[in-house]
Motif scaffolding. Structure first.
Motif, PDB file in Angstrom:
ATOM      1  N   ASN A 191       3.429  -6.237  -1.291  1.00 53.52           N
ATOM      2  CA  ASN A 191       2.895  -6.638  -0.267  1.00 53.52           C
ATOM      3  C   ASN A 191       3.397  -6.345   0.926  1.00 53.52           C
ATOM      4  O   ASN A 191       3.000  -6.434   2.110  1.00 53.52           O
ATOM      5  CB  ASN A 191       2.806  -8.154  -0.366  1.00 53.52           C
ATOM      6  N   ALA A 192       4.804  -5.915   1.119  1.00 58.03           N
ATOM      7  CA  ALA A 192       5.364  -5.176   2.105  1.00 58.03           C
ATOM      8  C   ALA A 192       4.959  -3.911   2.279  1.00 58.03           C
ATOM      9  O   ALA A 192       5.007  -3.221   3.403  1.00 58.03           O
ATOM     10  CB  ALA A 192       6.905  -5.323   1.711  1.00 58.03           C
ATOM     11  N   GLU A 193       4.399  -3.188   1.196  1.00 56.21           N
ATOM     12  CA  GLU A 193       4.017  -1.841   1.365  1.00 56.21           C
ATOM     13  C   GLU A 193       2.414  -1.495   1.164  1.00 56.21           C
ATOM     14  O   GLU A 193       1.893  -0.384   1.291  1.00 56.21           O
ATOM     15  CB  GLU A 193       4.818  -1.040   0.316  1.00 56.21           C
ATOM     16  N   TYR A 194       1.764  -2.699   1.283  1.00 58.31           N
ATOM     17  CA  TYR A 194       0.356  -2.496   1.161  1.00 58.31           C
ATOM     18  C   TYR A 194      -0.622  -1.727   1.887  1.00 58.31           C
ATOM     19  O   TYR A 194      -1.194  -0.791   1.325  1.00 58.31           O
ATOM     20  CB  TYR A 194      -0.297  -3.951   1.261  1.00 58.31           C
ATOM     21  N   ARG A 195      -0.078  -1.527   3.243  1.00 57.58           N
ATOM     22  CA  ARG A 195      -1.072  -0.594   4.137  1.00 57.58           C
ATOM     23  C   ARG A 195      -0.182   0.648   4.241  1.00 57.58           C
ATOM     24  O   ARG A 195      -0.906   1.620   4.708  1.00 57.58           O
ATOM     25  CB  ARG A 195      -0.943  -1.401   5.476  1.00 57.58           C
TER      26      ARG A 195
END
Lengths: 406, 406
Positions: B401-405
């Motif tokens: 979720n820290a790297e999703y985008r």
């Protein structure tokens, strides 16, 4: 790892309060884990406590003792919460109170006990009792810093705050310590806060002020949405400043006290967030334009609790859609999403229910980069607002909480 | 990383349903990201959708079109949620519907659009429109697996379920796919589920059954407490099995259908949890002995959402005090903590508000070790109960979720 947390301040003597600290061997070897506050005769004590139905044994005893007669000693241990321990937990907590009462020659009802640490394990009463003589021998008005260290659990730094103010030729001091980094979503109090002042004030008035200011400080912070079983916040006034006892909230001195007291309480509450487990950001979540205050409060807390928002904050990722998604599910009645606006650190991110026409990805990145993040959501419905302070959600958070007992 | 998730099943043809899949280049190169379901004339379609006020543009259009006339096509894209996109989001979603309607020769109201992916970015309508011919050329009754892959976002595996049942000499088939791994706390639906059957059934009855079964499946799972803006669950019946149309829930065939339909829906819902972001455990949270169902439901969800419980589950740490702490703050009126009992995977952990007399740390470790965890909390107040399924909270969750985008 703490975010923008200042050094522990130099706290001057508050006449009527002495503090002793000792090592009972509950936490780890060579760690301070027992703290005793000695209060002068005639000191007034107010307290607010956790609303968790599984409140700990010491909380139940505190609530009982606080109403009975003048409190003279606070007996605090870390390393064990004495919560989820049933009837035997009450007995062991009382046993430690009895031991202290016998040594200092007061009634057991004059002792207020506090515990923090692992939930569900029996309190090692014998270790605490064995450490009481050392803590009493250590009593001094200058031990605020040691006490701040002595009440730490997963905190990385001790937390203190102090303010002085002058009124009518007298100087008053308010000082306090707090602890807490996880299981932080206080409900009427936090785990743990102790604030002392030399002012003379009626105890009922002090209780009213404490309850009111808690709602602007400790009751507006959250690290992980979990309300502790042991939350307690205690305010002590010793009357040693020599003023005529303040009895009404209308008095100018009461107002001056509240202003300084609020600063101390907010600083202590913010310190808990700044030292939140795994925190890399200090986040202010402001919800404005609500039709009623409860809408603002719940929306702010929902944003502050969302794991998706918190992980995006950790990554400094302007994934602001997650914030809108939380606003949409927060349960605000009659919300018109086409009126919602979102600002982060001064940048307009969203308006009229969608991305701002002028928004560029660089703005989002700039907005999310600093350690201090200020999110403002305007619901466009009315004049009510509220503010909640929180942290991000990092790998370190998972590490701390997966390894807490091991 | 998925926990105990079986291989995608072999799904036989469901007469009246064909599926086409294409690569539009929204997600990443060489990834399927557009899926079209073609439904036979006369098929009945029921749907439930997110209760998030920030519901996505395609959800709003689906709700409008579903009521208008016979739905014939489902148009699904991944990689972009078309949520938080305001009025222009509605226009771009309609543009994709128009393009499909023109190519297949139906009214635009016969098209139901669905989107999933990043929130707040404009939908790349042109890419979707360009991919429609390839998807139509690909239409086949055997594409359930491809469709399961085509609707994935952070899912690691496609999710499918199928049941057949015999009734009165006829065989009926129910099959479905679902997707979702994060932003999972469905509220009246999930993101996304598509279930088809060849049974003939009145559409109003189908809608009633769908709503009811959703409350025992998708509405009882949570990964991270965040309700998506795009949740949609669609049930299609084609009537190709040849039975007389089922019109009443009292009919034995309706009951047989509901039993099989519930199995498919629960399997699809559980698959989302098993593939939850960063999941290393599949956790069943059962709350029994409640005075009323709403107490059981909210307590189960509070346990399932607690980051402290979830990180302890990740660590296989029998830190059961955290579970009691959640029960205490869940807001159950008149809770008597001295009546609460806790079992984990068959071990009695707590009773009478404290640790069980026979509890040993080894029991807790054994109870928490498996991948499948069954927590039972008995409130000791009445006969109401509920069950919620969830995951643990791992480092991998934060990473995803820290790297999703990025």
């Amino acid at each position: 790892m703490a975010v923008g947390l200042d050094d522990f301040p130099l706290i001057p003597e508050i006449k009527g309060i002495r503090i002793g600290v000792a090592e009972a061997g509950i936490k780890r070897p060579n760690k301070k884990d027992v703290v005793i506050f000695e209060l002068c005769e005639g000191a007034s004590v107010a307290g607010v406590f956790t609303q968790n139905a599984f409140c700990a044994a010491p909380v139940r005893i505190c609530q009982r003792h606080l109403g009975l007669e003048g409190s003279r000693y606070l007996l605090i241990n870390t390393g064990n919460a004495n919560a989820g321990t049933g009837k035997s937990g009450l007995a062991t907590a009382l046993k430690t109170c009895d031991a202290l009462a016998a040594q200092v020659g007061v009634n057991v009802e004059s002792i207020l006990p506090f515990s923090t640490g692992v939930i569900g394990e029996p309190l090692p009463a014998d270790k605490i009792i064995a450490a009481i003589p050392a803590a009493l021998a250590n009593l001094s008005p200058d031990n605020w810093h040691s006490a701040g260290v002595g009440i730490m659990t997963t905190d990385t730094l001790p937390k203190g705050s102090v303010r002085t103010f002058d009124f009518d030729g007298r100087t008053y001091t308010i000082a306090g310590i707090s602890k807490g980094a996880g299981m932080i979503r206080p409900n009427m109090a936090t785990m743990l806060g102790y604030i002392g002042s030399d002012i003379a004030m009626d105890v009922n008035l002090l209780q009213i002020i404490l309850k009111s200011v808690v709602n602007k400080s400790f009751n507006r912070i959250t690290v992980d949405s979990d309300t502790s079983t042991n939350d307690s916040c205690i305010a002590v006034v010793t009357g040693m400043a020599g003023n005529t006892k303040v009895t009404s909230i209308e008095e100018p001195l009461a107002q001056a006290f509240i202003a300084a007291f609020t600063e101390v309480m907010q600083e202590l509450a913010h310190a808990i967030v700044r030292d939140g487990e795994g925190a890399t950001k200090f986040v202010t979540v402001e919800v404005a334009g609500a039709a009623k205050q409860s809408d603002a409060t719940k929306t702010a807390f929902e944003i502050a609790h969302s794991p998706l928002v918190k992980t995006a904050l950790f990554a400094s990722d302007p994934n602001w859609g997650r914030i809108l998604a939380v606003v949409g599910r927060a349960g605000v009645e009659n919300l018109d999403v086409d009126c919602v606006q979102l600002h982060i650190n001064g940048f307009e991110i969203a308006r009229d229910g969608g991305r701002s026409p002028d928004y560029r990805e660089e703005h989002g990145k700039q907005a999310m980069a600093p350690e201090e993040i200020h999110i403002i959501v305007d619901l466009g419905m009315g004049d009510a607002s509220d503010v909640v302070w929180t942290t991000d959600f990092s790998h370190e958070y998972v590490t701390i909480n997966a390894e807490y007992r091991t």
